[in-house]
Write a protein that holds these residues in place. Structure first.
Motif: not given
Length: 316
Positions: A53-66, A274-286
């Protein structure tokens, strides 16, 4: 599921978002993430349960491989206050090695068995009774494996194009030695005329051997060293009491499909702020991946895709 950064099962890492151009990768954004360590076979096919439900402080998020997932396809969508980003959807393949090797081989078609055995005989060479195939388990053996496999790795396209060669960092060597002390690593080498021709390194956790690092001498490609090594190492793992599953890890391919006994639909799931930095990276990669896909489709229609890929590998 908890997102506590100190909780067991999560590691703090800086991971890149990359653009894939053929076999080449270009980093567009680096993210500070908590990465889930739990093996995918222990996870359920439920995104609601996987996303905290919430992300911890100090990170951009989580990654769950596979993350196992067989629901409706998506690349990006909102989930509460988070972005769910799934740039890859694939079948994750594995081999159940708890049965008999004879039964495993019998499950192949007669034509496939004949082809694989012919490749093994061809690689062994005229007059040879068997291939020069060696398994490394102890600390001293794995140090020797690394000494022999590391120069071979440097010549492979996995290292030159994908930055996926056998590491030689102090941290990797310490981990390999520590694993050897608890019988939790395997090195496999295939030799041709006394020289290393193909290698695979597998860390082993809870009976699961991961297809972590692999490569072969490109000069011997016509002799199928990677296929021959795969055939021989699986025969060894069926007889290895410490291994119950050989996991081909992320990604698909005919090699994995051929040798696997089972597969499961998975995604690599990013849970991001949902930061601008994350949106930009995702948009460029896509955008770039879609453009590369269109170019690839065009080359495929012209019958040139395989030729261009071989050229890229050969000139890296």
């Amino acid at each position: 599921m908890t997102a506590d950064p100190l909780a067991a099962g999560w590691s703090r890492k800086t991971l890149p978002l990359r653009i894939s151009v053929g076999d080449r990768y270009v980093t567009v954004l680096r993210l500070a993430l908590l990465v889930r360590d739990t093996h995918f076979t222990a996870l359920g096919d439920d995104l609601e349960a996987a996303v905290p439900p919430a992300l911890p402080a100090g990170v951009d998020g989580l990654m769950i491989p596979s993350q196992p997932y067989s629901g409706d396809a998506f690349r990006i969508r909102r989930h509460g206050r988070h972005l769910l980003y799934a740039p890859r959807r694939y079948l994750r393949h594995w081999v159940d090695t708890t049965g008999s090797h004879d039964a495993y081989v019998a499950a192949f078609s007669g034509k496939t068995r004949s082809t694989l055995r012919r490749k093994v005989r061809k690689f062994a060479g005229d007059g040879a009774e068997a291939c020069d195939f060696r398994v490394y388990r102890t600390a001293a053996e794995l140090a020797e494996f690394h000494r022999l496999a590391r120069p071979l790795s440097a010549s492979t396209y996995q290292e030159r194009l994908m930055d996926a060669g056998l590491p030689d960092s102090p941290d990797f060597l310490r981990d390999m030695a520590a694993r050897a002390e608890r019988n939790a690593a395997r090195g496999y080498l295939l030799f041709r005329d006394g020289q290393p021709a193909a290698y695979t390194y597998c860390p082993v956790d809870d009976g699961i051997a991961l297809y972590a690092y692999t490569g072969y001498d490109p000069a011997l490609a016509a002799l199928s060293p990677g296929t021959v090594l795969q055939w021989l190492l699986l025969e060894d793992q069926f007889a290895d009491p410490a291994v119950r599953v050989f996991d081909f890890t992320q990604g698909e391919g005919p090699h994995k499909e051929l040798f696997s006994t089972a597969s499961r639909e998975c995604i690599d799931l990013y849970v991001l702020r949902p930061t601008l930095r994350a949106w930009r990276g995702i948009a460029l990669q896509t955008a770039v991946e879609q453009a590369v896909q269109r170019v690839g489709d065009g080359l495929d229609a012209l019958g040139l895709k395989a030729r261009v890929r071989r050229l890229m590998r050969g000139t890296a």
